[in-house]
Design a protein around this motif. Sequence first.
Motif, mmCIF file in Angstrom:
data_model
loop_
_atom_site.group_PDB
_atom_site.id
_atom_site.type_symbol
_atom_site.label_atom_id
_atom_site.label_comp_id
_atom_site.label_asym_id
_atom_site.label_seq_id
_atom_site.Cartn_x
_atom_site.Cartn_y
_atom_site.Cartn_z
ATOM 1 N N ASP A 1 1.706 23.794 26.404
ATOM 2 C CA ASP A 1 2.448 22.530 26.435
ATOM 3 C C ASP A 1 3.702 22.583 27.295
ATOM 4 N N LYS B 1 -2.869 26.835 23.079
ATOM 5 C CA LYS B 1 -2.555 25.482 22.630
ATOM 6 C C LYS B 1 -2.105 25.508 21.171
ATOM 7 N N HIS C 1 3.140 27.537 18.581
ATOM 8 C CA HIS C 1 1.939 28.005 19.293
ATOM 9 C C HIS C 1 1.613 29.445 18.890
#
Length: 277
Positions: A147, A241, A182
């Motif tokens: 991200d 992710k 994460h």
Amino acid sequence: MDEEAAEVVMEIFRLCIAGYGPSQIASILEKRQIEIPIYHAKRLGITLPARSDGHSPYGWDDTTITQIFTRQEYLGHTVNFKTRTKSFRDKKKLANDPSEWVIFENTHEAIIDQESFDIVQRIREGRRRVTPIGEMPILSGILFCADCGSKLDQVRHRGWMHEQEIFVCAKYRKHKGMCTPHQIHNVQVEEILLRELRLITASKEQRLNVDSFLGMVRKYTDITELTAEIIRSFVEKIEVKKPEKVPGTRTKKQTVVIYWNFIGAVEIPVEAQEKTA
């Protein structure tokens, strides 16, 4: 070509790909009593612009090793304008920025192939450092947040088993709220990588169409465990992710994206785990 010197350069690159750092490589060469470049040249009757006085013939240091890693001349290229002088009066050499270099490709026989050279550059970019609790694990420097793009920090403590070690987004650790953890366990990524690598190296040639990748596949025909050399040879980077809840269940699924050298990205789902302290 100086075959003796070329073999030393190739060995230095091989040792780096195998997971050894510059200081370790310097120690290995010294123990093997391999001459440093200045003494090797002197033995051949070549004068180099450097002093050998006071140096051991086998006194390698990490600076010399690091410089060898970056020399594009070993690829068969000629590199000009790497240095400059202040004026015609002041002959002291100053280093130019690499953007100012002029490179003429394939002007002489290569010692190192492009694939090995690139692998070493990636290793140097994400090099594993030694900490008070030992060398960083083999995945250190290769995992990234999908991200925010930050590296995932290795988190481990004295007394932890390897199964407890985790990676966490660096931005999240520094600035809570700017990203999410994460979090993923080392062993989860290692298991995925080992499984996928064994599948790849067991593939038939017609399934892969990139010569460089095929060369590595032929080299590693039966991978039973991960090493720094294997990971850096096959993997450019891995993105992690954030975990997503599976609708109607208490289970969370997480996806890692492996960017293979030469053949691109592959998404792989993995069941998320909670941190083990």
